[in-house]
Enzyme design. Sequence first.
Site, PDB file in Angstrom:
ATOM      1  N   ASP A   1       0.845  -1.198   0.000  1.00  0.00           N
ATOM      2  CA  ASP A   1       0.000   0.000   0.000  1.00  0.00           C
ATOM      3  C   ASP A   1       0.876   1.242   0.000  1.00  0.00           C
ATOM      4  O   ASP A   1       1.498   1.580   1.006  1.00  0.00           O
ATOM      5  CB  ASP A   1      -0.919  -0.011   1.223  1.00  0.00           C
ATOM      6  CG  ASP A   1      -1.942   1.122   1.205  1.00  0.00           C
ATOM      7  OD1 ASP A   1      -1.851   1.994   0.322  1.00  0.00           O
ATOM      8  OD2 ASP A   1      -2.827   1.141   2.073  1.00  0.00           O
ATOM      9  N   PHE A   2       0.946   1.915  -1.150  1.00  0.00           N
ATOM     10  CA  PHE A   2       1.657   3.186  -1.278  1.00  0.00           C
ATOM     11  C   PHE A   2       0.785   4.106  -2.112  1.00  0.00           C
ATOM     12  O   PHE A   2       0.468   3.802  -3.258  1.00  0.00           O
ATOM     13  CB  PHE A   2       3.018   2.999  -1.957  1.00  0.00           C
ATOM     14  CG  PHE A   2       3.775   4.283  -2.136  1.00  0.00           C
ATOM     15  CD1 PHE A   2       4.461   4.844  -1.066  1.00  0.00           C
ATOM     16  CD2 PHE A   2       3.788   4.932  -3.358  1.00  0.00           C
ATOM     17  CE1 PHE A   2       5.150   6.044  -1.227  1.00  0.00           C
ATOM     18  CE2 PHE A   2       4.471   6.130  -3.526  1.00  0.00           C
ATOM     19  CZ  PHE A   2       5.159   6.681  -2.457  1.00  0.00           C
ATOM     20  N   GLU A   3       0.389   5.247  -1.540  1.00  0.00           N
ATOM     21  CA  GLU A   3      -0.612   6.087  -2.196  1.00  0.00           C
ATOM     22  C   GLU A   3      -0.166   7.526  -2.407  1.00  0.00           C
ATOM     23  O   GLU A   3      -0.980   8.377  -2.753  1.00  0.00           O
ATOM     24  CB  GLU A   3      -1.901   6.067  -1.368  1.00  0.00           C
ATOM     25  CG  GLU A   3      -2.464   4.674  -1.129  1.00  0.00           C
ATOM     26  CD  GLU A   3      -3.629   4.668  -0.156  1.00  0.00           C
ATOM     27  OE1 GLU A   3      -4.538   5.511  -0.317  1.00  0.00           O
ATOM     28  OE2 GLU A   3      -3.628   3.843   0.780  1.00  0.00           O
ATOM     29  N   THR A   4       1.134   7.808  -2.237  1.00  0.00           N
ATOM     30  CA  THR A   4       1.608   9.188  -2.332  1.00  0.00           C
ATOM     31  C   THR A   4       1.679   9.669  -3.772  1.00  0.00           C
ATOM     32  O   THR A   4       1.497  10.848  -4.052  1.00  0.00           O
ATOM     33  CB  THR A   4       2.983   9.324  -1.658  1.00  0.00           C
ATOM     34  OG1 THR A   4       2.884   8.823  -0.319  1.00  0.00           O
ATOM     35  CG2 THR A   4       3.425  10.769  -1.587  1.00  0.00           C
TER      36      THR A   4
END
Length: 347
Positions: A148-151
Amino acid sequence: MRAVVVVTGLVVVVVTTTLSLQDHDVKSASSPLSSSVDQGSSGDDCDEGLPPPDQPFRVVWNHPDNCEKINLHLPLDEYGIIFNKRRVFLGEEIQTLYDTGPWPYINKTGCFINGGLPQLFNQPDNSETCKILGKNRIEDFTGLGVLDFETWRAIYSTNFGTMENYQIESVNLVRKRHPDYSEKELKMVAEQEWQEAARKIMTDKLAAGQSLMPRGYWGYYLYPRTWDSKPDTKFRNNKIDWLWRQSTGLYPSIYIYYDVVSKTDSVITKFVSDTVGEAVRVQNDFSPPNTPIYPYVMFQTMDNVFHKEDHMKISLGLSAKMGAAGVILWGSSQNYKDFTTQCSRLQ
């Protein structure tokens, strides 16, 4: 027949849907890792794949609930909900991983962290990622592994709104080297460089998880997702076919963000149908054999308001009907700031 468990507040509803083998678009194979992947190791092939398509729809619990610590028992097993032993957040059934080693990003004050842009990220190997993921390594893990990486987003053109700086700075990076380029040329090169760099970072991270726990079903949260229209969605998602070819799990989000009384059933039905439908298309067009789809679902808002029962039936029932292997019931730590109250409400 499939029994779909719908959790909404204190009520657990069982939605029964009739599904045959033909209802599923999941490809059959002995292992989700049996085909080759791009830019990374998928680990050893294994004989164990997903349950056959006529097996029960799986509902997976991914809440940091801590309810057992205060002797409040949530009888998830009575309803066929799958959960990690001891209710740990990172366990043998599912690991939603927020820390996967260093990523480049621009922080809220505009500082470039770890290079800021994927193009400027300088990490010679994957050792730091492997070290971090290795802390939660489970021998013979066959669960869901979700990064989970949302940047920022893998697709260059979708970095808009609060992420627009990534496009602006990518263009500036090219302009420094080629001040004579036209604006069109700058944007074209910036997009190409972004896509290449983002691909390397994301496939390397995915490969780290796959090499440590090769029998797990690995993918990224929020991938795939939908955009303005079906043609636009298809065009954009096809640009990152490399991600679908390497991922052994697809984890779109069908979270319903709204004032719970404001959305109509038809609006929610279209949203869920479009999102799961795109995941099925990606699965059919690009995925390794037997790659499962597990949409992320929330049954309450961040303000602890439980969603309507009808809306939960749509989210889970439609996911099952369209061919998802199951859903992930996710809960935020924000919902558990007062976990005694939250656990009592869930119970």
